[in-house]
Design an enzyme around this catalytic site. Structure first.
Site, PDB file in Angstrom:
ATOM      1  N   TYR A   1      50.460  12.964 -18.029  1.00  0.00           N
ATOM      2  CA  TYR A   1      49.456  13.533 -18.946  1.00  0.00           C
ATOM      3  C   TYR A   1      48.556  12.428 -19.522  1.00  0.00           C
ATOM      4  CZ  TYR A   1      47.627  17.409 -21.690  1.00  0.00           C
ATOM      5  OH  TYR A   1      46.813  18.389 -22.226  1.00  0.00           O
TER       6      TYR A   1
ATOM      7  N   LYS B   1      44.482  14.734 -26.878  1.00  0.00           N
ATOM      8  CA  LYS B   1      44.999  15.895 -27.619  1.00  0.00           C
ATOM      9  C   LYS B   1      45.483  15.480 -29.014  1.00  0.00           C
ATOM     10  CE  LYS B   1      44.414  19.174 -24.515  1.00  0.00           C
ATOM     11  NZ  LYS B   1      43.224  20.048 -24.643  1.00  0.00           N
TER      12      LYS B   1
HETATM   13  N1  LIG Z   1      46.905  24.889 -18.391  1.00  0.00           N
HETATM   14  C1  LIG Z   1      47.776  24.364 -19.225  1.00  0.00           C
HETATM   15  O1  LIG Z   1      48.958  24.195 -18.895  1.00  0.00           O
HETATM   16  C2  LIG Z   1      47.363  23.960 -20.628  1.00  0.00           C
HETATM   17  C3  LIG Z   1      48.353  23.714 -21.589  1.00  0.00           C
HETATM   18  C4  LIG Z   1      47.972  23.350 -22.882  1.00  0.00           C
HETATM   19  C5  LIG Z   1      46.618  23.245 -23.192  1.00  0.00           C
HETATM   20  N2  LIG Z   1      45.672  23.491 -22.225  1.00  0.00           N
HETATM   21  C6  LIG Z   1      44.262  23.363 -22.615  1.00  0.00           C
HETATM   22  O2  LIG Z   1      43.609  24.603 -22.471  1.00  0.00           O
HETATM   23  C7  LIG Z   1      42.208  24.362 -22.353  1.00  0.00           C
HETATM   24  C8  LIG Z   1      41.666  25.188 -21.190  1.00  0.00           C
HETATM   25  O3  LIG Z   1      42.142  24.664 -19.957  1.00  0.00           O
HETATM   26  P1  LIG Z   1      42.683  25.571 -18.766  1.00  0.00           P
HETATM   27  O4  LIG Z   1      44.058  25.139 -18.476  1.00  0.00           O
HETATM   28  O5  LIG Z   1      42.385  26.995 -19.027  1.00  0.00           O
HETATM   29  O6  LIG Z   1      41.849  25.050 -17.515  1.00  0.00           O
HETATM   30  P2  LIG Z   1      40.389  25.460 -16.957  1.00  0.00           P
HETATM   31  O7  LIG Z   1      40.104  24.436 -15.912  1.00  0.00           O
HETATM   32  O8  LIG Z   1      40.337  26.874 -16.557  1.00  0.00           O
HETATM   33  O9  LIG Z   1      39.461  25.251 -18.222  1.00  0.00           O
HETATM   34  C9  LIG Z   1      38.932  24.019 -18.603  1.00  0.00           C
HETATM   35  C10 LIG Z   1      37.482  24.285 -18.969  1.00  0.00           C
HETATM   36  O10 LIG Z   1      36.870  23.102 -19.465  1.00  0.00           O
HETATM   37  C11 LIG Z   1      35.521  23.150 -19.013  1.00  0.00           C
HETATM   38  N3  LIG Z   1      34.879  21.846 -19.144  1.00  0.00           N
HETATM   39  C12 LIG Z   1      35.310  20.627 -18.702  1.00  0.00           C
HETATM   40  N4  LIG Z   1      34.371  19.692 -18.970  1.00  0.00           N
HETATM   41  C13 LIG Z   1      33.347  20.336 -19.613  1.00  0.00           C
HETATM   42  C14 LIG Z   1      32.090  19.934 -20.133  1.00  0.00           C
HETATM   43  N5  LIG Z   1      31.668  18.656 -20.053  1.00  0.00           N
HETATM   44  N6  LIG Z   1      31.307  20.868 -20.719  1.00  0.00           N
HETATM   45  C15 LIG Z   1      31.698  22.161 -20.797  1.00  0.00           C
HETATM   46  N7  LIG Z   1      32.869  22.611 -20.309  1.00  0.00           N
HETATM   47  C16 LIG Z   1      33.671  21.698 -19.725  1.00  0.00           C
HETATM   48  C17 LIG Z   1      35.660  23.619 -17.563  1.00  0.00           C
HETATM   49  O11 LIG Z   1      34.429  24.047 -17.019  1.00  0.00           O
HETATM   50  C18 LIG Z   1      36.654  24.748 -17.744  1.00  0.00           C
HETATM   51  O12 LIG Z   1      35.993  25.952 -18.073  1.00  0.00           O
HETATM   52  C19 LIG Z   1      42.058  22.851 -22.196  1.00  0.00           C
HETATM   53  O13 LIG Z   1      41.744  22.279 -23.449  1.00  0.00           O
HETATM   54  C20 LIG Z   1      43.447  22.425 -21.763  1.00  0.00           C
HETATM   55  O14 LIG Z   1      43.733  21.072 -22.049  1.00  0.00           O
HETATM   56  C21 LIG Z   1      46.020  23.849 -20.969  1.00  0.00           C
END
Ligand SMILES: NC(=O)c1ccc[n+]([C@@H]2O[C@H](COP(=O)([O-])OP(=O)(O)OC[C@H]3O[C@@H](n4cnc5c(N)ncnc54)[C@H](O)[C@@H]3O)[C@@H](O)[C@H]2O)c1
Length: 255
Positions: free
Chosen positions: A155, A162
């Site tokens: 990570y 984060k």
């Molecule tokens: N998937 C997991 O296991 C998990 C766990 C905990 C937290 N998260 C967090 O959840 C959130 C959503 O992620 P996800 O897992 O749904 O993946 P995802 O890839 O579907 O979403 C990530 C989003 O960030 C956007 N993004 C990245 N750079 C960008 C920029 N410069 N401008 C605008 N948008 C931008 C992408 O286009 C995408 O829509 C993130 O903050 C991620 O860290 C995810």
């Protein structure tokens, strides 16, 4: 009556049907919200459009969150079309692949700045613009991960981002509380999304959670959607500056 009836809610980060933002959007829609989606750029446009059409009555706007100009333009457009917003979901993060594949000690200066900019500072940037449109008070939520608290293999710099994001939630909550605006984070258990694919050995993390978490299961987008709807709604009116774990209890476990 739904928890979010007549509320205008901006959801940033809908990329595809696996996105956490999409899980939140579906539940918020069921709870009566008017939704406004934002997507990053041309690459994400088609699927964001399709998902918005699936819900109906959902406008979509492009905004790369690393650009102040694009954030300004986005909130100007939202102000013109909606006047007031009541909620904002920040579901955006990014780190360079090499910074997730190499050991953390090799993180470059530019890779560190990029991850922190897109994944943490962006919350400050959008909260500043959102507060001017939250004329009736509001709720801002972001998505974080336990890699901020403990070392999670692979990570790396995202864990550091984060940690900055969670501290930003507290400082923003203190600044915006007097205006009736609450700011909270959901610390989500692992879910298979496009972003998660960038994390080494992600599947083994899922298996460990299913084995060790008190609830003996992983979580899904619906679990997150329901918590998000609660945090966006008046039912959570006494809560701000919190990091709420939605992870089947995994974070409480020691050995
Ligand atoms: N998937 C997991 O296991 C998990 C766990 C905990 C937290 N998260 C967090 O959840 C959130 C959503 O992620 P996800 O897992 O749904 O993946 P995802 O890839 O579907 O979403 C990530 C989003 O960030 C956007 N993004 C990245 N750079 C960008 C920029 N410069 N401008 C605008 N948008 C931008 C992408 O286009 C995408 O829509 C993130 O903050 C991620 O860290 C995810």
């Amino acid at each position: 009556m739904g928890l979010l009836d007549k509320k205008n809610i901006v959801i940033m980060g809908v990329r595809n049907k696996w996105s956490i933002a999409w899980g939140i959007a579906q539940i918020a829609h069921d709870e009566g919200a008017n939704l406004i989606f934002t997507y990053q750029g041309d690459r994400e446009r088609k699927s964001a459009e399709e998902l918005a059409a699936e819900l109906g009555n959902t406008e979509i706007f492009q905004c790369d969150i690393s650009s102040d100009e694009q954030i300004d333009a986005l909130f100007e457009e939202i102000k013109t079309k909606y006047g007031t917003i009541h909620g904002l979901v920040h579901a955006i993060a990014h780190a360079n692949t090499e910074d997730l594949q190499n050991d953390f000690v090799y993180t470059t200066r530019s890779g560190f700045a990029h991850a922190l900019d897109v994944s943490a500072y962006s919350l400050v940037a959008v909260s500043r613009r959102a507060k001017d449109l939250m004329t009736e008070g509001g709720s801002i939520i972001t998505l974080t991960y336990m890699g901020s608290e403990k070392v999670m293999g692979g990570y790396n710099v995202m864990g550091v981002a984060k940690a900055a994001l969670e501290a930003s939630v507290r400082y923003l909550a203190a600044d915006l509380g007097p205006s009736g605006i609450r700011v909270n984070a959901i610390s989500a258990g692992p879910i298979k999304t496009l972003s998660a694919k960038g994390v080494k050995d992600f599947n083994s993390i899922l298996e460990i959670v299913e084995k060790k978490a008190p609830m003996r299961r992983g979580i899904d987008r619906e679990d997150l959607g329901h918590t998000a709807a609660f945090l966006l709604s008046n039912h959570s009116r006494g809560i701000t500056g919190e990091v709420v774990h939605v992870d089947s209890g995994f974070n409480i476990m020691g050995i």
